[in-house]
Design a protein around this motif. Structure first.
Motif, PDB file in Angstrom:
ATOM      1  N   GLU A  54       0.830  -1.210   0.000  1.00  0.00           N
ATOM      2  CA  GLU A  54       0.000   0.000   0.000  1.00  0.00           C
ATOM      3  C   GLU A  54       0.859   1.253   0.000  1.00  0.00           C
ATOM      4  O   GLU A  54       0.583   2.216  -0.735  1.00  0.00           O
ATOM      5  CB  GLU A  54      -0.909   0.004   1.236  1.00  0.00           C
ATOM      6  CG  GLU A  54      -2.075  -0.958   1.172  1.00  0.00           C
ATOM      7  CD  GLU A  54      -2.951  -0.851   2.403  1.00  0.00           C
ATOM      8  OE1 GLU A  54      -2.593  -0.087   3.326  1.00  0.00           O
ATOM      9  OE2 GLU A  54      -4.000  -1.516   2.448  1.00  0.00           O
ATOM     10  N   ARG A  57       2.334   1.770  -3.390  1.00  0.00           N
ATOM     11  CA  ARG A  57       1.342   2.280  -4.344  1.00  0.00           C
ATOM     12  C   ARG A  57       1.097   3.775  -4.137  1.00  0.00           C
ATOM     13  O   ARG A  57       0.966   4.537  -5.096  1.00  0.00           O
ATOM     14  CB  ARG A  57       0.032   1.495  -4.207  1.00  0.00           C
ATOM     15  CG  ARG A  57       0.048   0.117  -4.868  1.00  0.00           C
ATOM     16  CD  ARG A  57      -1.346  -0.460  -4.979  1.00  0.00           C
ATOM     17  NE  ARG A  57      -1.912  -0.779  -3.666  1.00  0.00           N
ATOM     18  CZ  ARG A  57      -1.772  -1.963  -3.070  1.00  0.00           C
ATOM     19  NH1 ARG A  57      -1.088  -2.933  -3.660  1.00  0.00           N
ATOM     20  NH2 ARG A  57      -2.324  -2.180  -1.896  1.00  0.00           N
ATOM     21  N   LYS A  61       1.842   6.688  -6.801  1.00  0.00           N
ATOM     22  CA  LYS A  61       0.792   7.635  -7.166  1.00  0.00           C
ATOM     23  C   LYS A  61       1.288   9.070  -7.019  1.00  0.00           C
ATOM     24  O   LYS A  61       1.040   9.923  -7.876  1.00  0.00           O
ATOM     25  CB  LYS A  61      -0.440   7.404  -6.293  1.00  0.00           C
ATOM     26  CG  LYS A  61      -1.617   8.312  -6.633  1.00  0.00           C
ATOM     27  CD  LYS A  61      -2.809   8.000  -5.737  1.00  0.00           C
ATOM     28  CE  LYS A  61      -3.981   8.927  -6.042  1.00  0.00           C
ATOM     29  NZ  LYS A  61      -5.143   8.636  -5.158  1.00  0.00           N
TER      30      LYS A  61
END
Length: 229
Positions: A54, A57, A61
């Motif tokens: 997570e 990611r 992003k």
């Protein structure tokens, strides 16, 4: 030995140990799945591996957004640079020196969508001493222009030069560019003019905006207008 003299192990000590001993997780691989954390996307429990995924990611992003911002800024800068080049070509193409002042102002309004533009020059050649664009310039304005070694961008603070503009009472933000021979930041070179860009929009010329292009534009205009001296 007095055990109380030994400082307690802190979280920073543990974090430093794990950072310096990556093989710890090779020896204790079961921890990667057995340690349960709270997901940052809700209250559900996830393993250490899932939490790490997570975080990666989210980092990816953030990097993608940063890249998109750089691409957008690069495109905007390229568009502005193209307009500056067009403006420079227009000034170079002016045959009659008497038309230069109008060419400078018209180019700024048509290419850069500047709502209000005014330009005044002083210490010009005798042939131009009575031209409209030499009138209404006080010694205070001349001194102020000479003191500028970079563009001023910000709110309308009641500058005298704002009075050169149409409907000056409505002006909320301005950019003031000194005209001088050579580089704008050459404090030894007195200004021979002042270019005023203005808007009724308070956010158009903000004090935090970049001034690199404005500096180049001022130096280009100064070089073109030197024909009138």
């Amino acid at each position: 030995m007095n055990s109380s003299a030994i400082p307690p192990i802190t979280e920073d000590d543990i974090a430093q140990y794990l950072a310096n001993t990556p093989e710890f997780f090779e020896r204790h691989a079961q921890l990667l799945t057995s340690v349960v954390l709270t997901s940052q996307h809700g209250q559900r429990a996830v393993s250490l591996q899932e939490r790490q995924a997570e975080m990666l990611r989210e980092k990816i992003k953030g990097l993608e957004q940063h890249i998109m911002e750089l691409v957008r800024n690069g495109g905007e800068n390229a568009a502005i640079a193209d307009k500056v080049q067009q403006w420079a070509r227009r000034m170079l193409a002016v045959r009659e020196a008497a038309d230069l002042v109008q060419a400078v102002q018209d180019g700024l309004q048509s290419l850069f969508d500047v709502p209000k533009v005014a330009l005044r020059l002083w210490n010009v050649a005798p042939a131009w001493e009575q031209a409209p664009w030499t009138q209404g310039v006080s010694e205070d304005v001349r001194s102020f222009a000479t003191s500028l070694t970079m563009p001023f961008c910000g709110p309308n603070l009641g500058f005298e030069a704002i009075g050169w503009l149409p409907q000056s009472a409505q002006v909320r933000s301005v950019a003031l560019l000194p005209m001088r021979s050579g580089a704008m930041d050459d404090a030894d070179a007195p200004a021979f003019g002042l270019l005023v860009l203005a808007s009724d929009d308070a956010a158009r010329f903000d004090s935090t905006m970049g001034t690199d292009f404005l500096t180049r534009m001022a130096e280009l205009a100064s070089a073109a207008l030197a024909r009138l001296r």
